[in-house]
Structure formats: structure tokens, C-alpha cells
Design a protein around this motif. Structure first.
Motif, mmCIF file in Angstrom:
data_model
loop_
_atom_site.group_PDB
_atom_site.id
_atom_site.type_symbol
_atom_site.label_atom_id
_atom_site.label_comp_id
_atom_site.label_asym_id
_atom_site.label_seq_id
_atom_site.Cartn_x
_atom_site.Cartn_y
_atom_site.Cartn_z
ATOM 1 N N SER A 172 0.808 -1.222 0.000
ATOM 2 C CA SER A 172 0.000 0.000 0.000
ATOM 3 C C SER A 172 0.838 1.268 0.000
ATOM 4 N N PHE A 173 1.965 1.239 0.740
ATOM 5 C CA PHE A 173 2.743 2.455 0.929
ATOM 6 C C PHE A 173 4.103 2.435 0.246
ATOM 7 N N GLY A 174 4.525 1.261 -0.254
ATOM 8 C CA GLY A 174 5.850 1.165 -0.841
ATOM 9 C C GLY A 174 6.914 1.073 0.241
ATOM 10 N N GLY A 175 8.164 1.164 -0.176
ATOM 11 C CA GLY A 175 9.271 1.066 0.774
ATOM 12 C C GLY A 175 10.402 0.255 0.196
ATOM 13 N N THR A 176 11.268 -0.218 1.066
ATOM 14 C CA THR A 176 12.419 -1.006 0.637
ATOM 15 C C THR A 176 12.037 -2.472 0.546
ATOM 16 N N ASP A 177 12.233 -3.075 -0.631
ATOM 17 C CA ASP A 177 11.896 -4.486 -0.792
ATOM 18 C C ASP A 177 13.025 -5.359 -0.246
ATOM 19 N N PRO A 178 12.831 -6.675 -0.179
ATOM 20 C CA PRO A 178 13.849 -7.570 0.385
ATOM 21 C C PRO A 178 15.207 -7.501 -0.306
ATOM 22 N N PRO A 182 4.275 2.452 -4.097
ATOM 23 C CA PRO A 182 2.960 1.919 -3.706
ATOM 24 C C PRO A 182 2.198 1.440 -4.937
ATOM 25 N N ILE A 183 1.382 0.437 -4.745
ATOM 26 C CA ILE A 183 0.553 -0.038 -5.849
ATOM 27 C C ILE A 183 -0.872 0.472 -5.656
ATOM 28 N N ALA A 184 -1.677 0.379 -6.690
ATOM 29 C CA ALA A 184 -3.035 0.918 -6.661
ATOM 30 C C ALA A 184 -3.877 0.240 -5.592
ATOM 31 N N SER A 185 -4.810 0.993 -5.035
ATOM 32 C CA SER A 185 -5.671 0.473 -3.974
ATOM 33 C C SER A 185 -6.447 -0.763 -4.424
ATOM 34 N N GLY A 186 -6.964 -0.733 -5.656
ATOM 35 C CA GLY A 186 -7.705 -1.882 -6.166
ATOM 36 C C GLY A 186 -6.848 -3.121 -6.284
ATOM 37 N N THR A 187 -5.563 -2.932 -6.623
ATOM 38 C CA THR A 187 -4.649 -4.063 -6.740
ATOM 39 C C THR A 187 -4.347 -4.647 -5.362
ATOM 40 N N VAL A 188 -4.240 -3.787 -4.356
ATOM 41 C CA VAL A 188 -4.047 -4.269 -2.981
ATOM 42 C C VAL A 188 -5.233 -5.144 -2.573
ATOM 43 N N ASN A 189 -6.430 -4.737 -2.979
ATOM 44 C CA ASN A 189 -7.623 -5.543 -2.673
ATOM 45 C C ASN A 189 -7.526 -6.939 -3.259
ATOM 46 N N VAL A 190 -6.966 -7.040 -4.471
ATOM 47 C CA VAL A 190 -6.815 -8.355 -5.109
ATOM 48 C C VAL A 190 -5.854 -9.225 -4.305
ATOM 49 N N TYR A 191 -4.731 -8.644 -3.877
ATOM 50 C CA TYR A 191 -3.776 -9.389 -3.059
ATOM 51 C C TYR A 191 -4.439 -9.887 -1.778
ATOM 52 N N MET A 192 -5.186 -9.016 -1.122
ATOM 53 C CA MET A 192 -5.815 -9.392 0.138
ATOM 54 C C MET A 192 -6.861 -10.489 -0.054
ATOM 55 N N ALA A 193 -7.655 -10.357 -1.105
ATOM 56 C CA ALA A 193 -8.682 -11.368 -1.378
ATOM 57 C C ALA A 193 -8.050 -12.721 -1.667
#
Length: 433
Positions: free
Chosen positions: A125-131, A138-149
């Protein structure tokens, strides 16, 4: 913990026992069995049945399966009987591959906690440093919903189908948002930058493409004058267009699945067919395009491409994959030709990635265009209609929105001049006009 009871039915000598479990859909389900004429014996049968059920719930508690391995099991088994649309399945498969890349997916499933999942969703949702130490946006809010679902479904699958867990850690994960920053000392007017193209910007854009003979020009013109989504434009066939009545039938959309490495034709976003009327300008553009394609077909001869649909089955799902061959090639079994409107010079269908890359290049090449993306053409179409007196209901139907609130909420920022004119309607009341 399952709950149960014993009782006698009217007119019967035997006792019956029943208990309640959680079904694979997550809802309570009653199990009833016939006992004996002895109440005590029937109660013992009930206790034994409940103990067997409880033992199945923890049968895999010592499993060493990782989250990534369970995701693969869910993709293979959990989606087969699903009634999800093909496009949704593609999204899940793509997101699954991205989740499996993250270190969280290498943890044992039973060791994955809600706080770890929350941190992952916050990262999306907010972005940051990846592994790997790189900065992720950050990715789109709708895309975050897909990940969560998807993650919720994976854990649900682990509980009810595989009996690996007894609780879903995703139940406690929420999508967080940052409060919007607002400059209360900002000078000047707010700008809806990058949302709507002016007529001058549209002419600069189309002149640039026309001078370079870019075949993507037609897709841009259709979306500007008919408000079609990119997938709908690329899935449009000449058979869908009536140049005499000046209308087109929108019944399919082209999409690319990165997980299947295939381009296919499917239903529109709302899964409904709609009719879009258009004016003389687009009618003339389409007539010229059709004649130009006929000339190209003669110029290329047998090497001119023919686009066709090949029905394929993958994971018990049927896809209408879009493919191409030369006119001198023998068509395969199940060949279904389709005469697409937006094609390259050699007749082959246009790819979404080609137009997406073009839009990025145009943002760099043309000054004043801003961060241009194809969907702005649909925004512009809608804003132009609203600003010139079209009724919201008519605009909703032309766009194919399921809810008129989408039309108004997303596109109500029409033109600045239109807003000014609306605000000054009250002046007429004050002056008595």
C-alpha cells in the motif's frame, strides 16, 4: 470446537445425535446420524463422532508446508471448481507469483502471523524497501484488494480443504491508508493534471502519430471519439461497426495473461454488451481506415496476416486465445477468423503492451502532454460530453458503467470553464434573469 446434542424424533424408538461443523465454505453445517434406542449409547456415539472431527482439524498441524507451496496447491486445486471469471483467475495467478518471490512465502504456513501479513499489505500500500534493498512504489488500492482477497482465499483453503490450520490470520489484516497531505497555504487554482486532454493536446498527439505512420493512431482516435477502454478498442471487429447507422457494438475485450503468456478475447469489464453511437468525424476516420487496410492487404499479398481465435483449455477453463497466421498458411483445427479493426500495417493484431509503451514514449517526446496514459482518452471523452450538456445517464450507458456514481465520481471534474459556468448560474437568480 464442535457442539452436539441427542434427541428423539416423534413416533420413533431410536435416539438421534447431531453436531455442527464448519463447512468448506466457512458456514455452519449440521451433521445428523441415527443412534440406538439407548440414550447413553447414542451420547457415546456423539462424543466419538465429534472427537473424530476434531482430530481431522489438527491432522496437519505438524505440516512443514510453506506459504508458497500452499499457494501452488490452491492454484492447482482451489480454483478448478471456482466460478470466478478468467480475468480474475489471471490476476490471482499473477499476484501469486509475486507473493512467492517475497521471503514471507518461504515461511512455514503455520508460522505466518497476522502481523507479518499486515506488514506485507502495508508494504504494497505504501511502498518502501523491498527484500533486495530496492525502493518499491505503492501499488493501486484496487490491486491491494486483489492481493488481500487472494491471500484470504489461500488461508481459507488451508483450513477447510487441507485442514492445515484452524484459524485464518488474514481475518485480522486491514488495508490502511495514509491521510492525504493538504497545503492550506497553496496559491492558485487546483489542477486536475493529466486527467483530461485539451483539443490542442489531442491534435498534437494525433498529428505526431500520423506523420510517423504509426498504426496505433486509430486506437487513439476511436477511444477519443467513443470512450472505449483499451481492451475494448483492441477487441473491436469490423463486424461490430455499422457505418451507416453510425454505431458500434462493444461485446468483447482483449487482454494479455502474463501467467499463461497468451493474448485472449473475453467479455468486457462489466460482462455486458453495449451499443455506442458515434458522429460523423469518427465515421469518416473508420471509413478511411478500412480502405487503408484493404490497400495494405493488397500490398502485402499472401504475407498479410489473418487474426483468428483458438479455443484452448487450461485448468478446466476455456480461453479464446488470439493468434495470427499468413494468408498462405493452412488454418489449424478449430480456426475462427476475426476481422479486427486495430491492426498493424501487416494485419496482425495490436498488442496492449505496444500501446502502453507508446504512451510512455509520447509523454517524453511531446512537451505539454504530461504523464499521458491511454485511459485519459476515455476521461476526455466523458468530460467533453458532460461539459457540453450530455445527461449523466446517457454518458453512463455509453461508457458501460454498472453504476452511475462511477460516472459522476470519477469524471465529474469536466472542464474548468464548465465549472465556472455552473457556479455562476446563481448570479442569474440574484439579478432576476
Amino acid at each position: 470446537m464442535a457442539k452436539g446434542s441427542v434427541s428423539k424424533k416423534k413416533g420413533r424408538k431410536k435416539w438421534y445425535y447431531r453436531f455442527y461443523i464448519t463447512g468448506e465454505d466457512g458456514k455452519p453445517k449440521q451433521i445428523e446420524r441415527a443412534g440406538t434406542e439407548s440414550k447413553a449409547e447414542t451420547e457415546r456415539m456423539l462424543r466419538k463422532a465429534m472427537e473424530e472431527y476434531e482430530s481431522k482439524l489438527v491432522i496437519a498441524q505438524n505440516s512443514n508446508l510453506t506459504l508458497a507451496e500452499v499457494i501452488d496447491m490452491w492454484l492447482e486445486e482451489g480454483l478448478k471448481p471456482s466460478s470466478l471469471a478468467n480475468g480474475t483467475v489471471h490476476q490471482y495467478m499473477t499476484k501469486a507469483n509475486k507473493i512467492k518471490w517475497h521471503p514471507l512465502a518461504q515461511r512455514k504456513l503455520k508460522a505466518v502471523t497476522s502481523s507479518q501479513l499486515q506488514a506485507y499489505i502495508d508494504f504494497l500500500s505504501f511502498g518502501g524497501t523491498d527484500p533486495n534493498g530496492a525502493q518499491a512504489k505503492p501499488i493501486a488500492s484496487g490491486t491491494v484488494n486483489v492481493y488481500m482477497a487472494m491471500l484470504h482465499k489461500v488461508f481459507k483453503f488451508a483450513i477447510y480443504s487441507k485442514r492445515i490450520l484452524t484459524a485464518n490470520p488474514m481475518d485480522y489484516v486491514v488495508k490502511r491508508t495514509k491521510p492525504a497531505d493538504c497545503d492550506i497555504f497553496q496559491n492558485g487554482e487546483s489542477q486536475d493534471a493529466g486527467q483530461v486532454l485539451s483539443l490542442e493536446q489531442y491534435r498534437i498527439l494525433t498529428d505526431y502519430l500520423r506523420k510517423r505512420g504509426n498504426p496505433c493512431l486509430l486506437a487513439v482516435q476511436i477511444s477519443y471519439y467513443a470512450g472505449l477502454r483499451l481492451g475494448e478498442v483492441l477487441g473491436l471487429a469490423w463486424e461490430d461497426i455499422d457505418l451507416e447507422k453510425q454505431c458500434m457494438t462493444i461485446c468483447r475485450s482483449l487482454s494479455y495473461s502474463s501467467s499463461r503468456k497468451a493474448t485472449s478475447l473475453g467479455p468486457t469489464k462489466t460482462k455486458k454488451t453495449r451499443t455506442v453511437d458515434f458522429g460523423d468525424t469518427l465515421a469518416e476516420i473508420l471509413r478511411r481506415a478500412k480502405m487503408a487496410q484493404a490497400r495494405e492487404s493488397l500490398r502485402y499479398g499472401p504475407m498479410y496476416k489473418v487474426n483468428y481465435v483458438q479455443r484452448t483449455v487450461d485448468r478446466n477453463r476455456t480461453y479464446n486465445d488470439l493468434r495470427t497466421l499468413s494468408q498462405n498458411e493452412a488454418p489449424p483445427k478449430g480456426y475462427i477468423p476475426i476481422n479486427l479493426v486495430c491492426v498493424r500495417h501487416d494485419g496482425e493484431y495490436q498488442r496492449q503492451s505496444t500501446i502502453t509503451s507508446l504512451c510512455q514514449d509520447l509523454s517524453k517526446s511531446l512537451s505539454g502532454l504530461g504523464h499521458f496514459h491511454f485511459h485519459q482518452l476515455r476521461h476526455t471523452y466523458t468530460s467533453n460530453l458532460l461539459a457540453n450538456g450530455a445527461t449523466p445517464k446517457d454518458v453512463q450507458e455509453l461508457l458501460g458503467h454498472a453504476d452511475i456514481r462511477t460516472t459522476m465520481n470519477v469524471y465529474a471534474h469536466a472542464e474548468r470553464d464548465s465549472k465556472r459556468a455552473t457556479a455562476r448560474l446563481l448570479d442569474k437568480l440574484a439579478s432576476g434573469e
